[in-house]
Design a protein around this motif. Structure first.
Motif, short mmCIF file in Angstrom:
data_model
loop_
_atom_site.label_atom_id
_atom_site.label_comp_id
_atom_site.label_asym_id
_atom_site.label_seq_id
_atom_site.Cartn_x
_atom_site.Cartn_y
_atom_site.Cartn_z
N ILE A 82 0.84 -1.20 0.00
CA ILE A 82 0.00 0.00 0.00
C ILE A 82 0.88 1.25 0.00
O ILE A 82 1.89 1.30 0.69
CB ILE A 82 -0.90 0.01 1.26
CG1 ILE A 82 -1.77 -1.25 1.30
CG2 ILE A 82 -1.75 1.28 1.30
CD1 ILE A 82 -2.47 -1.46 2.64
N ALA A 83 0.45 2.26 -0.76
CA ALA A 83 1.11 3.57 -0.75
C ALA A 83 0.10 4.62 -0.30
O ALA A 83 -1.07 4.58 -0.70
CB ALA A 83 1.65 3.92 -2.12
N VAL A 84 0.56 5.55 0.52
CA VAL A 84 -0.24 6.71 0.91
C VAL A 84 0.50 7.93 0.38
O VAL A 84 1.67 8.14 0.69
CB VAL A 84 -0.39 6.79 2.45
CG1 VAL A 84 -1.09 8.08 2.84
CG2 VAL A 84 -1.15 5.58 2.97
N VAL A 85 -0.20 8.72 -0.44
CA VAL A 85 0.41 9.89 -1.08
C VAL A 85 -0.36 11.13 -0.65
O VAL A 85 -1.52 11.32 -1.02
CB VAL A 85 0.38 9.77 -2.62
CG1 VAL A 85 1.14 10.93 -3.26
CG2 VAL A 85 0.92 8.43 -3.08
N ASP A 86 0.29 11.97 0.15
CA ASP A 86 -0.35 13.19 0.66
C ASP A 86 0.75 14.13 1.13
O ASP A 86 1.76 13.69 1.67
CB ASP A 86 -1.29 12.86 1.81
CG ASP A 86 -2.28 13.97 2.10
OD1 ASP A 86 -1.84 15.12 2.29
OD2 ASP A 86 -3.49 13.69 2.15
N ASP A 87 0.54 15.43 0.94
CA ASP A 87 1.54 16.41 1.36
C ASP A 87 1.36 16.86 2.80
O ASP A 87 2.20 17.59 3.32
CB ASP A 87 1.52 17.63 0.42
CG ASP A 87 0.16 18.31 0.37
OD1 ASP A 87 -0.86 17.60 0.33
OD2 ASP A 87 0.13 19.55 0.35
#
Length: 92
Positions: free
Chosen positions: A4-9
């Motif tokens: 799983i990848a979580v992409v958020d700034d």
């Protein structure tokens, strides 16, 4: 193993989402690994490693919509990764 990848700034949101994903995976007795990215460009280089990508809609430089569009172009007819949009904006 579910990758799983979580992409958020926003790092606070990333940690909160990772905690929630972890709780669900553990409850389901899933073997999993979660990586985090702070922008869409980094996931474009690595998208094929993942089964599931949680992708923020609004990020600087390249937003989640454009990132997902590019991933879908790159993956062609492959079924994975699946993309789940996340946002803190109710209007989105």
């Amino acid at each position: 193993m579910l990758k799983i990848a979580v992409v958020d700034d926003e790092i606070v949101f990333v940690e909160s989402l990772i905690n929630k994903i972890t709780a669900v995976c553990e409850k389901l007795n899933l073997e999993f690994k979660i990586d985090k990215y702070s922008n869409g460009f980094d996931i474009l280089e690595n998208y094929s490693k993942y089964h599931l990508i949680f992708l923020d809609i609004e990020m600087p430089s390249i937003d989640g919509i454009a990132t997902a569009k590019r991933i879908n172009e790159l993956k062609s007819s492959a079924e994975i990764p699946f993309i789940v949009y996340v946002t803190s904006h109710d209007e989105l």
